[in-house]
Design an enzyme around this catalytic site. Structure first.
Site, PDB file in Angstrom:
ATOM      1  N   LYS A   1       0.841  -1.202   0.000  1.00 33.87           N
ATOM      2  CA  LYS A   1       0.000   0.000   0.000  1.00 33.87           C
ATOM      3  C   LYS A   1       0.873   1.247   0.000  1.00 33.87           C
ATOM      4  CE  LYS A   1      -3.832  -2.486   1.976  1.00 33.87           C
ATOM      5  NZ  LYS A   1      -4.525  -3.025   3.137  1.00 33.87           N
TER       6      LYS A   1
ATOM      7  N   GLN B   1      -5.142  -1.972   9.226  1.00 37.99           N
ATOM      8  CA  GLN B   1      -4.921  -3.273   8.591  1.00 37.99           C
ATOM      9  C   GLN B   1      -5.534  -4.374   9.459  1.00 37.99           C
ATOM     10  OE1 GLN B   1      -3.690  -3.669   5.531  1.00 37.99           O
ATOM     11  NE2 GLN B   1      -3.874  -5.884   5.617  1.00 37.99           N
TER      12      GLN B   1
ATOM     13  N   ASP C   1     -11.530   2.043   3.191  1.00 33.93           N
ATOM     14  CA  ASP C   1     -11.775   0.605   3.057  1.00 33.93           C
ATOM     15  C   ASP C   1     -13.255   0.319   2.765  1.00 33.93           C
ATOM     16  OD1 ASP C   1      -9.710  -1.284   3.278  1.00 33.93           O
ATOM     17  OD2 ASP C   1      -9.481  -0.918   5.433  1.00 33.93           O
TER      18      ASP C   1
HETATM   19  N1  GUN Z   1      -6.702  -7.280   5.538  1.00 35.08           N
HETATM   20  C1  GUN Z   1      -6.877  -8.044   4.429  1.00 35.08           C
HETATM   21  N2  GUN Z   1      -7.515  -7.335   3.470  1.00 35.08           N
HETATM   22  C2  GUN Z   1      -7.744  -6.110   3.984  1.00 35.08           C
HETATM   23  C3  GUN Z   1      -8.355  -4.922   3.467  1.00 35.08           C
HETATM   24  O1  GUN Z   1      -8.840  -4.848   2.327  1.00 35.08           O
HETATM   25  N3  GUN Z   1      -8.371  -3.861   4.318  1.00 35.08           N
HETATM   26  C4  GUN Z   1      -7.883  -3.919   5.577  1.00 35.08           C
HETATM   27  N4  GUN Z   1      -7.976  -2.830   6.327  1.00 35.08           N
HETATM   28  N5  GUN Z   1      -7.313  -4.999   6.082  1.00 35.08           N
HETATM   29  C5  GUN Z   1      -7.243  -6.073   5.285  1.00 35.08           C
END
Ligand code: GUN
Length: 283
Positions: free
Chosen positions: A52, A96, A119
């Site tokens: 990211k 996350q 998200d």
């Molecule tokens: N963990 C696995 N996929 C995601 C996601 O799309 N967003 C977040 N915040 N955590 C994750």
């Protein structure tokens, strides 16, 4: 010959479009910025978080990383989120997942201001999606719609079968396919005659979470197959929920694993950050 939907290429296109949009925004003094919070040091999460950060750097989005120790108290995390909610230079906040067991995941998600919830996990954004109101849409489902649209695959009127009902993929992708005028059936582990239902699908979204679950007996000739699964096999290679080698000769189009849905999630996250910065500056 099946069309192999190239998620890597489409995600790069989207990131390049965003890169030029961000350059334009910066000329107007708007600098989109994403805050990423990781609690603990789960190795998979560290990889995702780093990807990211890299995507932000590629596009020109600012990123702030908060790496909190595993034993951080829930209150401390909520305070950080509150501080970021009130920071006008931050346009997106991402915690996350998964977070440690001593924290209430839903409480944490709900602490993020809905207008920074890139998200798309906050109930306000989930609700907005389901009643056709503007809001952030969760990234993997939004990425699936982009894969279909940018491959000139129409959704309107099609039989769309989604296998999986998670809050992150199954439910929101069903809502999006419905919004695109698909005829949507949502299946799950307790669905009776699952195979028969899947055989009806013009568009099959496989998100059951089991490696190579769907072989050619599940798919109709000429169907479009979107594989959301990602699993590491004993030989170290990755595979999806679909048995690709058995299915590929039967379908009109299919996403590979890796290189299909996966790269789209980050591209759509970046898109949400840019949209958030734009929206903030139009208010
Ligand atoms: N963990 C696995 N996929 C995601 C996601 O799309 N967003 C977040 N915040 N955590 C994750």
């Amino acid at each position: 010959m099946a069309h192999i939907i190239d998620g890597k290429k489409i995600s790069t296109q989207i990131k390049d479009e965003l890169k030029s949009r961000v350059a334009g925004l910066k000329e107007k003094g708007i600098c989109p910025c994403l805050a990423v919070i990781q609690v603990g040091s789960d190795p998979a999460s560290t990889v995702y978080v780093n990807n990211k950060k890299k995507a932000c750097a590629y596009i020109g989005i600012g990123s702030r990383a908060y790496e909190l120790p595993e034993e951080t108290g829930e209150q401390e995390l909520l305070q950080l989120i509150d501080q970021l909610n009130h920071d006008p230079s931050v346009h997106g906040i991402l915690v996350q997942l998964p977070i440690p067991d001593h924290m209430d995941e839903q409480k944490v998600i709900m602490a993020i201001s809905p207008d920074k919830d890139v998200d798309g996990f906050h109930p306000q954004n989930v609700g907005a999606l389901n009643i056709g109101r503007p809001g952030f849409v969760s990234c993997t489902p939004a990425g699936i719609i982009q894969l279909l649209k940018r491959s000139d695959i129409s959704i309107e009127g099609k039989e769309c079968v989604v296998v999986g009902r998670s809050n992150i993929v199954g439910k929101p992708v069903s809502a999006l396919l419905l919004r695109e005028n698909g005829t949507v059936t949502v299946c799950h582990s307790r669905t009776r005659r699952l195979k028969e239902v899947c055989q009806r699908a013009d568009i099959l979204v496989a998100a059951i979470g089991r490696p190579k679950f769907f072989d050619d007996s599940y798919v109709k000739e000429g169907a479009v197959v979107i594989d959301v699964g990602i699993h590491r096999m004993d030989n170290g290679k990755l595979c999806g929920d679909v048995d690709y080698d058995k299915v590929v000769s039967k379908v009109a189009a299919i996403t590979p694993v890796p290189g299909g849905v996966g790269p789209m999630t980050i591209a759509m996250l970046m898109n949400n950050c840019v949209e958030s910065a734009l929206y903030k500056n139009q208010e």
